[in-house]
Design an enzyme around this catalytic site. Structure first.
Site, PDB file in Angstrom:
ATOM      1  N   THR A 128      51.377  39.997  43.239  1.00  0.00           N
ATOM      2  CA  THR A 128      50.854  40.419  41.939  1.00  0.00           C
ATOM      3  C   THR A 128      51.934  41.010  41.037  1.00  0.00           C
ATOM      4  O   THR A 128      52.914  41.587  41.536  1.00  0.00           O
ATOM      5  CB  THR A 128      49.719  41.451  42.138  1.00  0.00           C
ATOM      6  OG1 THR A 128      49.473  42.148  40.919  1.00  0.00           O
ATOM      7  CG2 THR A 128      50.083  42.509  43.178  1.00  0.00           C
ATOM      8  N   ASP A 129      51.709  40.912  39.746  1.00  0.00           N
ATOM      9  CA  ASP A 129      52.636  41.534  38.775  1.00  0.00           C
ATOM     10  C   ASP A 129      52.625  43.064  38.897  1.00  0.00           C
ATOM     11  O   ASP A 129      53.534  43.735  38.411  1.00  0.00           O
ATOM     12  CB  ASP A 129      52.295  41.118  37.335  1.00  0.00           C
ATOM     13  CG  ASP A 129      50.901  41.551  36.853  1.00  0.00           C
ATOM     14  OD1 ASP A 129      50.110  42.076  37.664  1.00  0.00           O
ATOM     15  OD2 ASP A 129      50.607  41.347  35.658  1.00  0.00           O
ATOM     16  N   GLU A 130      51.598  43.620  39.565  1.00  0.00           N
ATOM     17  CA  GLU A 130      51.470  45.078  39.618  1.00  0.00           C
ATOM     18  C   GLU A 130      52.560  45.714  40.469  1.00  0.00           C
ATOM     19  O   GLU A 130      52.804  46.912  40.373  1.00  0.00           O
ATOM     20  CB  GLU A 130      50.074  45.464  40.119  1.00  0.00           C
ATOM     21  CG  GLU A 130      49.008  44.842  39.242  1.00  0.00           C
ATOM     22  CD  GLU A 130      47.638  45.480  39.342  1.00  0.00           C
ATOM     23  OE1 GLU A 130      47.545  46.620  39.786  1.00  0.00           O
ATOM     24  OE2 GLU A 130      46.677  44.802  38.958  1.00  0.00           O
ATOM     25  N   TYR A 152      47.026  50.370  45.697  1.00  0.00           N
ATOM     26  CA  TYR A 152      46.893  48.899  45.757  1.00  0.00           C
ATOM     27  C   TYR A 152      48.250  48.230  45.577  1.00  0.00           C
ATOM     28  O   TYR A 152      48.688  47.438  46.415  1.00  0.00           O
ATOM     29  CB  TYR A 152      45.915  48.396  44.681  1.00  0.00           C
ATOM     30  CG  TYR A 152      46.019  46.896  44.430  1.00  0.00           C
ATOM     31  CD1 TYR A 152      45.678  45.978  45.413  1.00  0.00           C
ATOM     32  CD2 TYR A 152      46.471  46.399  43.199  1.00  0.00           C
ATOM     33  CE1 TYR A 152      45.787  44.601  45.186  1.00  0.00           C
ATOM     34  CE2 TYR A 152      46.574  45.034  42.965  1.00  0.00           C
ATOM     35  CZ  TYR A 152      46.233  44.136  43.962  1.00  0.00           C
ATOM     36  OH  TYR A 152      46.344  42.783  43.738  1.00  0.00           O
ATOM     37  N   LYS A 156      50.524  45.983  48.195  1.00  0.00           N
ATOM     38  CA  LYS A 156      50.925  44.600  47.906  1.00  0.00           C
ATOM     39  C   LYS A 156      52.446  44.473  47.881  1.00  0.00           C
ATOM     40  O   LYS A 156      53.005  43.461  48.293  1.00  0.00           O
ATOM     41  CB  LYS A 156      50.333  44.143  46.567  1.00  0.00           C
ATOM     42  CG  LYS A 156      48.836  43.936  46.557  1.00  0.00           C
ATOM     43  CD  LYS A 156      48.367  42.803  47.469  1.00  0.00           C
ATOM     44  CE  LYS A 156      48.802  41.432  46.970  1.00  0.00           C
ATOM     45  NZ  LYS A 156      48.230  40.347  47.832  1.00  0.00           N
TER      46      LYS A 156
HETATM   47  P1  NAD Z   1      38.999  39.200  46.000  1.00  0.00           P
HETATM   48  O1  NAD Z   1      38.832  40.667  46.210  1.00  0.00           O
HETATM   49  O2  NAD Z   1      38.040  38.469  45.143  1.00  0.00           O
HETATM   50  O3  NAD Z   1      38.976  38.466  47.432  1.00  0.00           O
HETATM   51  C1  NAD Z   1      39.644  38.951  48.541  1.00  0.00           C
HETATM   52  C2  NAD Z   1      39.147  38.168  49.752  1.00  0.00           C
HETATM   53  O4  NAD Z   1      39.862  38.625  50.908  1.00  0.00           O
HETATM   54  C3  NAD Z   1      37.668  38.373  50.052  1.00  0.00           C
HETATM   55  O5  NAD Z   1      37.053  37.134  50.331  1.00  0.00           O
HETATM   56  C4  NAD Z   1      37.653  39.261  51.296  1.00  0.00           C
HETATM   57  O6  NAD Z   1      36.530  39.068  52.121  1.00  0.00           O
HETATM   58  C5  NAD Z   1      38.939  38.826  51.981  1.00  0.00           C
HETATM   59  N1  NAD Z   1      39.480  39.848  52.859  1.00  0.00           N
HETATM   60  C6  NAD Z   1      39.672  41.177  52.583  1.00  0.00           C
HETATM   61  N2  NAD Z   1      40.174  41.803  53.661  1.00  0.00           N
HETATM   62  C7  NAD Z   1      40.329  40.857  54.623  1.00  0.00           C
HETATM   63  C8  NAD Z   1      40.831  40.894  55.956  1.00  0.00           C
HETATM   64  N3  NAD Z   1      41.246  42.024  56.502  1.00  0.00           N
HETATM   65  N4  NAD Z   1      40.857  39.743  56.663  1.00  0.00           N
HETATM   66  C9  NAD Z   1      40.410  38.580  56.114  1.00  0.00           C
HETATM   67  N5  NAD Z   1      39.917  38.493  54.863  1.00  0.00           N
HETATM   68  C10 NAD Z   1      39.883  39.624  54.129  1.00  0.00           C
HETATM   69  O7  NAD Z   1      40.485  39.023  45.517  1.00  0.00           O
HETATM   70  P2  NAD Z   1      41.140  38.017  44.460  1.00  0.00           P
HETATM   71  O8  NAD Z   1      41.033  38.607  43.117  1.00  0.00           O
HETATM   72  O9  NAD Z   1      40.659  36.646  44.712  1.00  0.00           O
HETATM   73  O10 NAD Z   1      42.669  38.128  44.887  1.00  0.00           O
HETATM   74  C11 NAD Z   1      43.210  37.265  45.878  1.00  0.00           C
HETATM   75  C12 NAD Z   1      44.676  37.577  46.082  1.00  0.00           C
HETATM   76  O11 NAD Z   1      45.381  37.437  44.868  1.00  0.00           O
HETATM   77  C13 NAD Z   1      44.929  39.013  46.546  1.00  0.00           C
HETATM   78  O12 NAD Z   1      45.967  38.997  47.488  1.00  0.00           O
HETATM   79  C14 NAD Z   1      45.364  39.731  45.280  1.00  0.00           C
HETATM   80  O13 NAD Z   1      46.212  40.820  45.569  1.00  0.00           O
HETATM   81  C15 NAD Z   1      46.093  38.618  44.567  1.00  0.00           C
HETATM   82  N6  NAD Z   1      46.128  38.734  43.097  1.00  0.00           N
HETATM   83  C16 NAD Z   1      44.968  38.913  42.417  1.00  0.00           C
HETATM   84  C17 NAD Z   1      45.008  38.966  41.035  1.00  0.00           C
HETATM   85  C18 NAD Z   1      43.741  39.125  40.229  1.00  0.00           C
HETATM   86  O14 NAD Z   1      43.822  39.286  39.009  1.00  0.00           O
HETATM   87  N7  NAD Z   1      42.557  39.074  40.815  1.00  0.00           N
HETATM   88  C19 NAD Z   1      46.223  38.840  40.355  1.00  0.00           C
HETATM   89  C20 NAD Z   1      47.391  38.640  41.112  1.00  0.00           C
HETATM   90  C21 NAD Z   1      47.321  38.576  42.493  1.00  0.00           C
HETATM   91  P1  TYD Z   2      41.198  45.613  36.431  1.00  0.00           P
HETATM   92  O1  TYD Z   2      40.344  44.442  36.141  1.00  0.00           O
HETATM   93  O2  TYD Z   2      40.723  46.616  37.413  1.00  0.00           O
HETATM   94  O3  TYD Z   2      42.625  45.038  36.836  1.00  0.00           O
HETATM   95  P2  TYD Z   2      44.037  45.817  37.046  1.00  0.00           P
HETATM   96  O4  TYD Z   2      43.819  47.269  37.010  1.00  0.00           O
HETATM   97  O5  TYD Z   2      44.410  45.335  38.397  1.00  0.00           O
HETATM   98  O6  TYD Z   2      44.926  45.334  35.945  1.00  0.00           O
HETATM   99  O7  TYD Z   2      41.488  46.382  35.078  1.00  0.00           O
HETATM  100  C1  TYD Z   2      42.109  45.721  33.994  1.00  0.00           C
HETATM  101  C2  TYD Z   2      42.324  46.720  32.894  1.00  0.00           C
HETATM  102  O8  TYD Z   2      41.049  47.190  32.425  1.00  0.00           O
HETATM  103  C3  TYD Z   2      43.071  47.968  33.343  1.00  0.00           C
HETATM  104  O9  TYD Z   2      43.939  48.386  32.293  1.00  0.00           O
HETATM  105  C4  TYD Z   2      41.983  48.986  33.564  1.00  0.00           C
HETATM  106  C5  TYD Z   2      40.922  48.591  32.549  1.00  0.00           C
HETATM  107  N1  TYD Z   2      39.524  48.885  32.962  1.00  0.00           N
HETATM  108  C6  TYD Z   2      38.683  49.577  32.097  1.00  0.00           C
HETATM  109  O10 TYD Z   2      39.063  49.955  30.977  1.00  0.00           O
HETATM  110  N2  TYD Z   2      37.400  49.827  32.506  1.00  0.00           N
HETATM  111  C7  TYD Z   2      36.934  49.431  33.718  1.00  0.00           C
HETATM  112  O11 TYD Z   2      35.748  49.715  34.033  1.00  0.00           O
HETATM  113  C8  TYD Z   2      37.814  48.733  34.588  1.00  0.00           C
HETATM  114  C9  TYD Z   2      37.338  48.261  35.933  1.00  0.00           C
HETATM  115  C10 TYD Z   2      39.102  48.464  34.172  1.00  0.00           C
END
Ligand code: NAD
Ligand code: TYD
Length: 352
Positions: A128-130, A152, A156
């Site tokens: 992730t970019d985070e 988090y 990561k």
């Molecule tokens: P999500 O929370 O929707 O899904 C996570 C999945 O992982 C779920 O199906 C959960 O059941 C499974 N999981 C959790 N713990 C587990 C374990 N111990 N063993 C097996 N499975 C497990 O997440 P997402 O948004 O789809 O993100 C997927 C990946 O992409 C993550 O690694 C996240 O850090 C990364 N990512 C997400 C974003 C975003 O914006 N959502 C951006 C960049 C990177």
């Molecule tokens: P989020 O979707 O939790 O992603 P991330 O924190 O991983 O970037 O949040 C995106 C942005 O939105 C972040 O700046 C926090 C803000 N946010 C709110 O303002 N209200 C909310 O209820 C949530 C969940 C996030």
């Protein structure tokens, strides 16, 4: 690459990626390995099971448990792992970091050990970019320091560094993508865009943190899937690639846009106390993946528009989640008593 194990494939991005791979590559088999935490949902894969049942399998398991991971690799003759499995929500990591350290760090280590033992063709880490932390100016390059600031992102980052270490130390053929904020179908409605869209549909307040001027790059999940696909097939082994649109939007602008698309009033915006340690801005330099031939096909605006439409059309998917006990309890814990003073339409007075 023929038999891919998609860990965390029952979540948001992983399920989109499983569908993408099976549609794109008729010769590929996919086994989704997922613990089914609150975020995992087999509804995300219903159509995949129906359309590709002969090339798709599901195994319920934890990435922290070495034995079922090994068994799945052997039984499905896995040659590639793409790891999406993680605890993913920053606010939950602030409340309860424990599972983040376990799954995101130790779970990644377990998968890397398996990749090493079975001499897999590729281990891909979805990062992730985070991990770059708050970026006051400019844009993060893959070579920039990793300075995570939430439990988090620290977890990561630990995983990302472990993946790198396994490549350097043991020669495991790894690749890494570092994605910006994904949005699109099947995103659990705790993340801001699906939360706000579904609250707005029901005329509920949208809890906007602080002044709402935090900056994110909201990009479309299928663009991210294309990028992972490209890096898997053509990326430099040992390399990391940023993925996003490379543009920026404030949360307030995103919120106003989705309210406009839904025809809902800005008075639904409810300013709430800010997140602890909130990263004000992320910004990615996407030059490296562009050089590989990838371009985002949706702008932030187009991604938001498509996402809003999907949630309007797919209430069957999110209503049972939002009315469930787990969600309701989380929502109370996270938002009760957090409202800031002032009219709920404070957002109207600010500049996006
Ligand atoms: P999500 O929370 O929707 O899904 C996570 C999945 O992982 C779920 O199906 C959960 O059941 C499974 N999981 C959790 N713990 C587990 C374990 N111990 N063993 C097996 N499975 C497990 O997440 P997402 O948004 O789809 O993100 C997927 C990946 O992409 C993550 O690694 C996240 O850090 C990364 N990512 C997400 C974003 C975003 O914006 N959502 C951006 C960049 C990177
Ligand atoms: P989020 O979707 O939790 O992603 P991330 O924190 O991983 O970037 O949040 C995106 C942005 O939105 C972040 O700046 C926090 C803000 N946010 C709110 O303002 N209200 C909310 O209820 C949530 C969940 C996030």
């Amino acid at each position: 690459m023929r038999n891919l194990m998609i860990t965390g494939g029952a979540g948001f991005i992983g399920s989109n990626f499983a569908r993408h791979l099976l549609e794109r590559y008729p010769g590929y088999r996919v086994v989704v390995y997922d613990k089914l935490t609150y975020a995992g949902n087999l509804d995300n894969l219903k159509d995949v099971e129906e359309a590709f049942g002969d090339r798709y399998a599901f195994v319920r398991g934890d990435i922290c448990d070495a034995q079922p991971v090994r068994r799945t690799i052997q039984e499905h003759d896995v040659d590639t792992i793409v790891n999406f499995a993680a605890e993913t929500h920053v606010d939950r990591s602030i409340m309860e970091p424990d599972a983040f350290v376990k799954t995101d760090v130790y779970g990644t280590y377990t998968l890397l050990e398996a990749a090493r033992e079975f001499d897999l063709e590729r281990y891909h880490q979805v990062s992730t970019d985070e991990i770059y932390g708050h970026v006051p100016e400019g844009s993060s390059k893959e070579t920039d320091p990793i300075v995570p600031r939430s439990p988090y992102s620290a977890s990561k980052a630990g995983a990302d560094l472990m993946v790198h270490a396994y490549h350097i130390t043991y020669g495991v053929p790894v690749t890494i993508t570092r994605g910006a904020n994904n949005i699109g179908p099947y995103q659990y409605p705790e993340k801001v865009v699906p939360l706000f869209v579904t609250n707005a549909i029901d005329d509920q307040p949208l809890p906007l943190y602080g002044d709402g001027l935090q900056v994110r790059d909201y990009h479309y999940v299928l663009d991210h899937c294309e990028a992972i696909d490209l890096v898997l097939h053509q990326g430099e082994v040992g390399g990391a690639y940023n993925v996003g649109t490379g543009t920026e939007m404030t949360n307030l602008a995103m919120t106003r846009m989705l309210l406009r698309l839904l025809g809902k009033p800005e008075s639904l915006i409810q300013p709430v106390r800010d997140r602890a340690g909130h990263d004000r801005r992320y910004s990615l330099d996407i030059g490296r993946i562009r050089a590989l031939g990838w371009e985002p096909t949706h702008s932030c605006e187009e991604a938001i528009e498509k996402t809003v439409r999907w949630y309007v059309d797919n209430a069957w998917w999110w209503r049972p989640i939002k009315s469930g006990e787990h969600y309701q309890e989380y929502y109370r814990k996270q938002y009760a008593g957090r409202e800031l003073e002032g009219p709920s339409a404070t957002g109207n007075k600010r500049e996006a």
